[in-house]
Design a protein around this motif. Structure first.
Motif, mmCIF file in Angstrom:
data_model
loop_
_atom_site.group_PDB
_atom_site.id
_atom_site.type_symbol
_atom_site.label_atom_id
_atom_site.label_comp_id
_atom_site.label_asym_id
_atom_site.label_seq_id
_atom_site.Cartn_x
_atom_site.Cartn_y
_atom_site.Cartn_z
ATOM 1 N N GLU A 154 0.910 -1.166 0.097
ATOM 2 C CA GLU A 154 0.056 -0.077 0.005
ATOM 3 C C GLU A 154 0.676 1.213 0.233
ATOM 4 O O GLU A 154 0.652 2.165 -0.878
ATOM 5 C CB GLU A 154 -0.842 -0.115 1.094
ATOM 6 C CG GLU A 154 -2.089 -0.780 0.976
ATOM 7 C CD GLU A 154 -3.138 -0.668 2.172
ATOM 8 O OE1 GLU A 154 -3.318 0.626 2.340
ATOM 9 O OE2 GLU A 154 -3.656 -1.505 2.777
ATOM 10 N N ASP A 176 -5.591 3.374 -0.955
ATOM 11 C CA ASP A 176 -6.823 2.628 -0.978
ATOM 12 C C ASP A 176 -7.588 3.282 0.152
ATOM 13 O O ASP A 176 -7.396 3.066 1.282
ATOM 14 C CB ASP A 176 -6.684 1.224 -1.005
ATOM 15 C CG ASP A 176 -7.961 0.414 -0.993
ATOM 16 O OD1 ASP A 176 -8.967 1.100 -1.255
ATOM 17 O OD2 ASP A 176 -7.676 -0.747 -1.250
ATOM 18 N N ALA A 177 -8.989 3.629 -0.158
ATOM 19 C CA ALA A 177 -9.808 4.352 0.911
ATOM 20 C C ALA A 177 -10.222 3.197 1.829
ATOM 21 O O ALA A 177 -10.565 3.284 2.884
ATOM 22 C CB ALA A 177 -11.289 4.523 0.237
ATOM 23 N N ASP A 178 -10.070 1.812 1.206
ATOM 24 C CA ASP A 178 -10.610 0.881 2.157
ATOM 25 C C ASP A 178 -9.262 -0.125 2.708
ATOM 26 O O ASP A 178 -9.618 -1.079 3.541
ATOM 27 C CB ASP A 178 -11.473 -0.349 1.593
ATOM 28 C CG ASP A 178 -12.793 0.390 1.016
ATOM 29 O OD1 ASP A 178 -13.263 1.237 1.767
ATOM 30 O OD2 ASP A 178 -13.128 0.253 -0.312
ATOM 31 N N GLY A 179 -8.157 0.647 2.592
ATOM 32 C CA GLY A 179 -6.952 -0.123 2.853
ATOM 33 C C GLY A 179 -6.571 0.250 4.366
ATOM 34 O O GLY A 179 -6.955 1.015 5.100
ATOM 35 N N LEU A 180 -5.439 -0.540 4.802
ATOM 36 C CA LEU A 180 -5.050 -0.564 6.182
ATOM 37 C C LEU A 180 -4.195 1.020 6.328
ATOM 38 O O LEU A 180 -4.184 1.663 7.594
ATOM 39 C CB LEU A 180 -3.782 -1.498 6.540
ATOM 40 C CG LEU A 180 -4.701 -2.940 6.665
ATOM 41 C CD1 LEU A 180 -3.728 -3.965 6.828
ATOM 42 C CD2 LEU A 180 -5.684 -2.965 7.822
ATOM 43 N N ALA A 240 -5.242 4.019 4.937
ATOM 44 C CA ALA A 240 -6.271 4.976 5.414
ATOM 45 C C ALA A 240 -6.980 4.671 6.552
ATOM 46 O O ALA A 240 -7.204 5.804 7.478
ATOM 47 C CB ALA A 240 -7.434 4.902 4.416
ATOM 48 N N LEU A 241 -7.190 3.614 7.278
ATOM 49 C CA LEU A 241 -7.592 3.081 8.626
ATOM 50 C C LEU A 241 -6.699 3.620 9.772
ATOM 51 O O LEU A 241 -7.030 4.303 10.458
ATOM 52 C CB LEU A 241 -7.917 1.825 8.767
ATOM 53 C CG LEU A 241 -8.028 1.181 10.103
ATOM 54 C CD1 LEU A 241 -9.419 1.963 10.605
ATOM 55 C CD2 LEU A 241 -8.278 -0.356 10.066
ATOM 56 N N PRO A 289 -8.429 8.960 -1.633
ATOM 57 C CA PRO A 289 -8.140 7.608 -2.248
ATOM 58 C C PRO A 289 -8.564 7.236 -3.630
ATOM 59 O O PRO A 289 -9.314 7.880 -4.219
ATOM 60 C CB PRO A 289 -9.216 6.962 -1.214
ATOM 61 C CG PRO A 289 -10.039 7.773 -0.882
ATOM 62 C CD PRO A 289 -9.375 9.283 -1.035
ATOM 63 N N GLN A 298 -6.554 7.648 9.912
ATOM 64 C CA GLN A 298 -7.719 7.974 10.731
ATOM 65 C C GLN A 298 -7.625 7.871 12.262
ATOM 66 O O GLN A 298 -7.752 8.749 12.842
ATOM 67 C CB GLN A 298 -9.166 7.356 10.205
ATOM 68 C CG GLN A 298 -9.496 7.503 8.584
ATOM 69 C CD GLN A 298 -10.379 6.563 8.432
ATOM 70 O OE1 GLN A 298 -10.978 5.803 9.102
ATOM 71 N NE2 GLN A 298 -10.938 6.592 7.081
#
Length: 250
Positions: free
Chosen positions: A208, A219-223, A225-226, A249, A229
């Motif tokens: 990533e 990636d908006a759904d990747g680790l 981004a998490l 993303p 946040q």
């Protein structure tokens, strides 16, 4: 092993490094190899005389700066040990033995029928690696500033990855330079395997980051981004945290 505010905590500290029980070169393997200092001025080696007038396998060399606009001319002094073709120079770089992460190691083999009459280096296999640099300051190492290291640990930059290596005898903390990706030879005298490699989940995070570095987005759904946040929510009191938050993303 890892603090709570690092990307490794997303998958759990115990799940970051694992043993390379197969003892094979593979993606994610932690190896030792010589890596050149990227920001240095390179040098060229010019043969200017012989150590023994009757021998062609040794020479007296002059070391000169290597400029792409002013390359050294081809010498008329033949030295059997230093052959080179038109357009080539003998270049010299300072390099240091460093831990490196294998990013790519499985290049498809080229059919020998397609390489007849070509130099081996035209298609010889390589291993793509990124080197680690020590964070700790000591008499041998300049290290990094603590505030910078914290930002790296918080994943603000795609080109730097904070880590703690599982091998002994080195610094307590290291920074992986993904912007120093470089090839090394695939021959076994080009590197030394350690006993460790990244886990599959850890490799996904590195992938990533490589994607972010090359394509500029995560990636908006990747680790990543998490994790960002979580960091922004936890360290919101720091006004400048988040200055390099991953862009929109993909």
């Amino acid at each position: 092993m890892f603090p709570d505010d690092c990307i490794q905590s997303i998958i759990g500290s115990a799940n970051w490094w694992t043993k390379n029980n197969e003892k094979k070169l593979c993606r994610g393997a932690l190896i030792i190899a010589f890596a050149p200092h990227v920001d240095q001025v390179p040098y060229a080696l010019e043969p200017v005389g012989r150590t023994d007038a009757s021998r062609h396998d040794s020479a007296i060399l002059r070391v000169v700066p290597l400029s792409v606009n002013q390359p050294p001319g081809k010498t008329d002094l033949p030295v059997a040990a230093m052959p080179h073709s038109d357009g080539e120079v003998w270049a010299a770089y300072r390099a240091k033995k460093r831990p490196c992460l294998v990013i790519g190691s499985t290049n498809p083999a080229v059919d020998q029928a397609l390489t007849g009459g070509m130099p081996k280096n035209s298609t010889s296999p390589t291993v793509l690696v990124a080197p680690y640099y020590g964070v700790d300051k000591d008499s041998r190492r300049a290290g990094y500033q603590p505030d910078f290291v914290e930002r790296v640990r918080h994943c603000e930059y795609p080109q730097f990855v904070w880590d703690r290596l599982p091998i002994g005898g080195g610094p307590d903390e290291s920074i992986l330079r993904l912007d120093h990706l470089q090839p090394i030879g695939a021959l076994n005298n080009s590197y030394k395997l350690s006993e460790f490699k990244l886990s599959d989940d850890a490799l996904k995070i590195i992938d990533e980051l490589v994607h972010w570095l090359i394509w500029g987005k995560v990636d908006a759904d990747g680790l990543i981004a998490l994790y960002r946040q979580e960091i922004e929510a936890t360290f919101a009191s720091k006004a400048d945290v988040g200055a390099n938050v991953p862009s929109l993303p993909v």
